[in-house]
Structure formats: structure tokens, C-alpha cells
Design a protein around this motif. Structure first.
Motif, PDB file in Angstrom:
ATOM      1  N   ARG A  60       0.838  -1.188   0.000  1.00 34.57           N
ATOM      2  CA  ARG A  60       0.000   0.000   0.000  1.00 34.57           C
ATOM      3  C   ARG A  60       0.874   1.240   0.000  1.00 34.57           C
ATOM      4  NH1 ARG A  60      -3.305   2.588   5.036  1.00 34.57           N
ATOM      5  NH2 ARG A  60      -4.845   3.795   3.892  1.00 34.57           N
ATOM      6  N   VAL A  61       0.571   2.171  -0.889  1.00 31.93           N
ATOM      7  CA  VAL A  61       1.220   3.478  -0.921  1.00 31.93           C
ATOM      8  C   VAL A  61       0.223   4.473  -0.341  1.00 31.93           C
ATOM      9  CG1 VAL A  61       2.271   5.252  -2.375  1.00 31.93           C
ATOM     10  CG2 VAL A  61       2.484   2.835  -2.998  1.00 31.93           C
ATOM     11  N   THR A  62       0.672   5.307   0.594  1.00 33.04           N
ATOM     12  CA  THR A  62      -0.289   6.169   1.266  1.00 33.04           C
ATOM     13  C   THR A  62       0.236   7.579   1.469  1.00 33.04           C
ATOM     14  OG1 THR A  62      -1.680   6.367   3.248  1.00 33.04           O
ATOM     15  CG2 THR A  62       0.533   5.484   3.566  1.00 33.04           C
ATOM     16  N   LEU A  63      -0.681   8.522   1.566  1.00 30.26           N
ATOM     17  CA  LEU A  63      -0.344   9.880   1.958  1.00 30.26           C
ATOM     18  C   LEU A  63      -0.402   9.947   3.480  1.00 30.26           C
ATOM     19  CD1 LEU A  63      -2.444  12.021  -0.551  1.00 30.26           C
ATOM     20  CD2 LEU A  63       0.022  11.641  -0.585  1.00 30.26           C
ATOM     21  N   ALA A  64       0.599  10.531   4.077  1.00 29.07           N
ATOM     22  CA  ALA A  64       0.644  10.583   5.532  1.00 29.07           C
ATOM     23  C   ALA A  64       1.150  11.944   6.001  1.00 29.07           C
ATOM     24  CB  ALA A  64       1.553   9.479   6.079  1.00 29.07           C
ATOM     25  N   GLU A  65       0.866  12.259   7.236  1.00 31.16           N
ATOM     26  CA  GLU A  65       1.300  13.521   7.828  1.00 31.16           C
ATOM     27  C   GLU A  65       1.702  13.247   9.277  1.00 31.16           C
ATOM     28  OE1 GLU A  65      -0.519  18.046   8.515  1.00 31.16           O
ATOM     29  OE2 GLU A  65      -1.448  16.643   7.101  1.00 31.16           O
ATOM     30  N   ASN A  66       2.891  13.743   9.649  1.00 27.42           N
ATOM     31  CA  ASN A  66       3.285  13.476  11.028  1.00 27.42           C
ATOM     32  C   ASN A  66       2.776  14.570  11.972  1.00 27.42           C
ATOM     33  OD1 ASN A  66       5.018  15.640  10.679  1.00 27.42           O
ATOM     34  ND2 ASN A  66       6.915  14.473  10.923  1.00 27.42           N
ATOM     35  N   GLU A  67       2.937  14.311  13.253  1.00 33.54           N
ATOM     36  CA  GLU A  67       2.422  15.264  14.244  1.00 33.54           C
ATOM     37  C   GLU A  67       3.116  16.610  14.151  1.00 33.54           C
ATOM     38  OE1 GLU A  67       3.027  15.198  18.858  1.00 33.54           O
ATOM     39  OE2 GLU A  67       1.315  13.919  18.371  1.00 33.54           O
ATOM     40  N   GLY A  68       4.386  16.588  13.756  1.00 31.50           N
ATOM     41  CA  GLY A  68       5.104  17.836  13.529  1.00 31.50           C
ATOM     42  C   GLY A  68       5.343  18.658  14.776  1.00 31.50           C
ATOM     43  N   PHE A  69       5.233  19.968  14.638  1.00 29.85           N
ATOM     44  CA  PHE A  69       5.574  20.905  15.717  1.00 29.85           C
ATOM     45  C   PHE A  69       4.435  21.902  15.881  1.00 29.85           C
ATOM     46  CE2 PHE A  69       7.145  25.180  16.643  1.00 29.85           C
ATOM     47  CZ  PHE A  69       7.795  24.985  17.859  1.00 29.85           C
ATOM     48  N   PHE A  70       4.086  22.194  17.110  1.00 27.27           N
ATOM     49  CA  PHE A  70       3.072  23.202  17.401  1.00 27.27           C
ATOM     50  C   PHE A  70       3.717  24.352  18.167  1.00 27.27           C
ATOM     51  CE2 PHE A  70       0.341  19.739  16.335  1.00 27.27           C
ATOM     52  CZ  PHE A  70      -0.811  20.337  15.841  1.00 27.27           C
ATOM     53  N   PHE A  96      -5.532  21.117  17.713  1.00 24.03           N
ATOM     54  CA  PHE A  96      -5.642  22.468  18.258  1.00 24.03           C
ATOM     55  C   PHE A  96      -6.691  22.563  19.370  1.00 24.03           C
ATOM     56  CE2 PHE A  96      -3.494  23.785  14.320  1.00 24.03           C
ATOM     57  CZ  PHE A  96      -2.621  24.744  14.813  1.00 24.03           C
ATOM     58  N   GLY A  97      -7.353  21.441  19.647  1.00 20.68           N
ATOM     59  CA  GLY A  97      -8.319  21.415  20.731  1.00 20.68           C
ATOM     60  C   GLY A  97      -9.627  22.094  20.430  1.00 20.68           C
ATOM     61  N   LEU A 139     -10.282  14.982   2.861  1.00 23.13           N
ATOM     62  CA  LEU A 139     -10.040  16.320   3.377  1.00 23.13           C
ATOM     63  C   LEU A 139     -10.779  16.526   4.689  1.00 23.13           C
ATOM     64  CD1 LEU A 139      -8.842  19.124   3.112  1.00 23.13           C
ATOM     65  CD2 LEU A 139     -10.733  19.726   1.588  1.00 23.13           C
ATOM     66  N   ASN A 140     -11.964  15.955   4.807  1.00 23.49           N
ATOM     67  CA  ASN A 140     -12.707  16.031   6.066  1.00 23.49           C
ATOM     68  C   ASN A 140     -11.899  15.477   7.223  1.00 23.49           C
ATOM     69  OD1 ASN A 140     -15.056  17.326   5.468  1.00 23.49           O
ATOM     70  ND2 ASN A 140     -16.392  15.552   5.756  1.00 23.49           N
ATOM     71  N   GLU A 141     -11.332  14.292   7.022  1.00 22.49           N
ATOM     72  CA  GLU A 141     -10.540  13.662   8.083  1.00 22.49           C
ATOM     73  C   GLU A 141      -9.328  14.510   8.433  1.00 22.49           C
ATOM     74  OE1 GLU A 141      -9.573   9.590   7.422  1.00 22.49           O
ATOM     75  OE2 GLU A 141     -11.643   8.996   7.030  1.00 22.49           O
ATOM     76  N   ARG A 142      -8.697  15.109   7.411  1.00 25.95           N
ATOM     77  CA  ARG A 142      -7.535  15.969   7.674  1.00 25.95           C
ATOM     78  C   ARG A 142      -7.939  17.182   8.510  1.00 25.95           C
ATOM     79  NH1 ARG A 142      -4.734  19.404   8.916  1.00 25.95           N
ATOM     80  NH2 ARG A 142      -2.680  20.023   8.138  1.00 25.95           N
ATOM     81  N   MET A 143      -9.081  17.792   8.209  1.00 26.67           N
ATOM     82  CA  MET A 143      -9.546  18.961   8.952  1.00 26.67           C
ATOM     83  C   MET A 143      -9.896  18.601  10.403  1.00 26.67           C
ATOM     84  SD  MET A 143     -11.936  20.811   6.069  1.00 26.67           S
ATOM     85  CE  MET A 143     -12.445  22.097   7.211  1.00 26.67           C
ATOM     86  N   LEU A 144     -10.535  17.452  10.565  1.00 24.99           N
ATOM     87  CA  LEU A 144     -10.904  17.026  11.916  1.00 24.99           C
ATOM     88  C   LEU A 144      -9.673  16.724  12.758  1.00 24.99           C
ATOM     89  CD1 LEU A 144     -13.969  14.758  11.086  1.00 24.99           C
ATOM     90  CD2 LEU A 144     -14.003  16.872  12.435  1.00 24.99           C
ATOM     91  N   TRP A 145      -8.678  16.099  12.138  1.00 24.12           N
ATOM     92  CA  TRP A 145      -7.440  15.800  12.867  1.00 24.12           C
ATOM     93  C   TRP A 145      -6.757  17.091  13.311  1.00 24.12           C
ATOM     94  CZ3 TRP A 145      -2.325  16.844  10.999  1.00 24.12           C
ATOM     95  CH2 TRP A 145      -1.312  16.380  11.844  1.00 24.12           C
ATOM     96  N   SER A 146      -6.680  18.065  12.395  1.00 23.04           N
ATOM     97  CA  SER A 146      -6.070  19.344  12.740  1.00 23.04           C
ATOM     98  C   SER A 146      -6.842  20.037  13.869  1.00 23.04           C
ATOM     99  CB  SER A 146      -6.024  20.251  11.500  1.00 23.04           C
ATOM    100  OG  SER A 146      -5.463  21.504  11.800  1.00 23.04           O
ATOM    101  N   ALA A 147      -8.174  19.998  13.785  1.00 22.58           N
ATOM    102  CA  ALA A 147      -8.992  20.623  14.820  1.00 22.58           C
ATOM    103  C   ALA A 147      -8.783  19.951  16.169  1.00 22.58           C
ATOM    104  CB  ALA A 147     -10.459  20.562  14.421  1.00 22.58           C
ATOM    105  N   GLU A 148      -8.618  18.644  16.151  1.00 18.72           N
ATOM    106  CA  GLU A 148      -8.362  17.922  17.400  1.00 18.72           C
ATOM    107  C   GLU A 148      -7.014  18.322  17.991  1.00 18.72           C
ATOM    108  OE1 GLU A 148      -8.688  13.867  16.311  1.00 18.72           O
ATOM    109  OE2 GLU A 148     -10.888  13.888  16.233  1.00 18.72           O
TER     110      GLU A 148
END
Length: 317
Positions: A255-265, A304-305, A293-302
Motif C-alpha cells: 500500500r502506498v499512502t499519503l501521511a502527515e506526522n504530528e510535527g511541531f506546534f 488544536f483542541g 479532506l474532512n478527516e484531515r480537517m478534523l485531525w487538525s482541529a483535534e
């Protein structure tokens, strides 16, 4: 492994670039499992030059000689009209269109950046991405009406980056965004859209010394038929996932996938902050894999609290 054979009886499938290489192998396998196949191939060279209807006709003859059902289509997929005509040929010949494997491609010459022409870049995009869009848009109403459809785009390892194949890499990478978006749109209609990342010895690889260990391995192991089993599965009724990229090479499936790490806040207020955060941003750990895109937005919102105040479904569907 299941003992139930995957069959395509009653299904009509359009395979582009089916006159040679991978597309030919796909068409032969599908027909051998009962599918009615449109062998779409204008018979052009890899750079788009020439054209020979005999290329598609030869595969059709091969399928019919084995007892299968197929028709040829020599439409030019580099044009919108040609792509629409390819879809129409399936509907007119068999009364339906259940799946598309878009395998046709244009491969520009390997040139330095400064010598890659706009015309070559444009042709590569048209035969790959534009044709993928045109084919899908034309097929969509037929699939949605029946509540079933399977679409497969063909990408390449060039999506990881290749200095000698810039146009090709750009075109093949675009399929990922196209497929993931069509996958979201197709879910209510039973239309699955996935991407095939093949590795196989075809005319694209040119010639090489078959006595070298690498070429010997390539010729023996990386055969088109070992990719076609993946393409066939992705257009089968039994494939129940969508928006994925699967790699097939010589018996290896991944499986090839797009991923994003937790990174820095941080406060996000200076260039220096970005500089100092780079090690954490580039860290190869703690990845998430948003499917939409929905999942990406929800993850970002989570992160940031503020997830409770965000109804992403009302922002992007």
C-alpha cells in the motif's frame, strides 16, 4: 486463499492502452475470466507519434480466438472527444460500462529541465490525467445509474520524483488526488476509484543486456501478468475499498499512502521558529493517514483542541 474464482461474467470493461504491455495483459486476463472488453489503443508510439489500428485489432483477435468477447477502439485519448468516444464504444457495443482501467500513457523523452517543451508536458498530462478525468466523467452517469462502478488509474514509481521524467512524474502523481476525490464522490453510488502502481518489464524500459543480473531478474520476475492480477482485483465486485494506491511488482503487493506526522506546534510567528522546528517537522514518526479532506480537517482541529466546535461535513463534502 479462497477457492472461489473471481469472475467478470456479464461485466463490460474498458481498458486503455490495451494494445501492448500491461494493458494487453489486463485485457487478456479479464476476458479469460468472462469480461466483455473494449481494447482501447490508437497504436501510437510512446511520444504520441504515428498510429496503427492494427495494434488493438490484434489483441481483440487474440481474445476472440480464445473464446472471449472484445471490440477494438482506436480513439485518441489525448482529446476530450476521443475519451468520450472510448466510453461510448463500450456502452454501444455491450449495453453497459462497469469498469475502466486507464493504462494508456504518453512518456516524454528524458530531457534536462531546460529542454522539456511545453508541448511534450501538455501531451503527457492530456493522455494521463486529462484522459482519466474525461473517461471518468463520461462513465459516471452509466455507473451511478446501476449503483456499481470500478475505476483504476495507473500511476508510476516516478511519483516519488525523477529528474529524467518530470512531466511523467507530475502526471502520474496527479492521479492520486484525482482518485481520492472521485472515491469520495463515488461512495454514495457504489463507484470505487483506486490507483495501481505497477512495476513490470515493458517497452517503456527500453533495451538492456539480458545477461546482467539485474536485467535477468527483471525479465524473469517483473512480468506484466503479475501486475494484471492486481488490476483485475481492483475492478472486481470483491474489491470493497476506494481511494487507495496499491503497488504490484513481481508478486509483491504493498500500500502506498499519503501521511502527515504530528510535527511541531508553536505560536507560528517567525521564520526562525520554522528553522528551529525543522528537525521535529521532518521526524519520521507518529504519522496519521487521513483518507479525505474532512478527516484531515478534523485531525487538525483535534490537535488544536477545537474539534467540538467544527462540523467539517458542513465545510467540505
Amino acid at each position: 486463499m479462497s477457492g472461489n474464482e473471481v469472475r467478470f461474467d456479464g461485466r463490460s470493461i474498458l481498458v486503455t492502452g490495451a494494445g501492448r504491455g500491461l494493458g494487453r495483459a489486463h485485457a487478456l486476463l479479464l476476458a479469460s475470466r468472462g469480461a466483455h472488453v473494449v481494447v482501447a489503443d490508437s497504436g501510437v508510439e510512446m511520444n504520441g507519434a504515428g498510429g496503427d489500428v492494427a495494434v488493438a485489432d490484434a489483441v481483440v483477435d487474440e481474445i476472440r480466438s480464445a473464446g472471449g468477447t472484445a471490440v477494438a477502439c482506436a480513439a485518441d485519448l489525448a482529446s476530450e472527444d476521443g475519451s468520450i468516444r472510448a466510453v461510448a464504444s463500450c456502452v454501444e457495443s455491450f449495453g453497459r460500462l462497469d469498469a475502466i482501467i486507464h493504462n494508456a500513457s504518453s512518456v516524454p523523452r528524458p530531457l534536462p529541465v531546460e529542454r522539456l517543451s511545453s508541448a511534450e508536458f501538455d501531451l503527457c498530462m492530456r493522455v494521463n490525467v486529462y484522459a482519466g478525468f474525461w473517461l471518468t466523467r463520461a462513465a459516471w452517469p452509466h455507473m451511478a445509474e446501476r449503483g456499481f462502478g470500478r475505476i483504476v488509474y495507473t500511476t508510476s514509481g516516478a511519483m516519488y520524483g525523477s529528474a529524467g521524467a518530470i512531466a511523467y512524474a507530475a502526471a502520474k502523481s496527479a492521479f492520486i488526488g484525482l482518485a481520492r476525490s472521485f472515491a469520495v464522490a463515488g461512495k454514495p453510488h457504489g463507484i470505487n476509484v483506486n490507483v495501481l502502481a505497477p512495476s513490470a518489464r515493458t517497452r517503456m524500459h527500453g533495451t538492456g543486456d539480458p545477461t546482467t543480473p539485474y536485467m535477468d531478474w527483471l525479465l524473469r520476475t517483473m512480468v506484466a501478468e503479475k501486475v494484471s492480477i492486481g488490476a483485475a482485483y481492483l475492478v472486481s465486485e470483491e474489491c470493497d475499498f476506494s481511494g487507495e494506491v496499491l503497488s504490484f511488482e513481481g508478486g509483491h503487493i504493498s500500500r502506498v499512502t499519503l501521511a502527515e506526522n504530528e510535527g511541531f506546534f508553536g505560536p507560528g510567528e517567525s521564520i526562525e521558529e520554522v528553522r528551529d522546528a525543522a528537525p521535529a517537522v521532518l521526524a519520521d514518526s507518529r504519522y496519521v493517514h487521513p483518507r479525505t479532506l474532512n478527516e484531515r480537517m478534523l485531525w487538525s482541529a483535534e490537535m488544536f483542541g477545537v474539534a467540538e466546535s467544527l462540523d467539517a461535513a458542513k465545510v467540505w463534502r
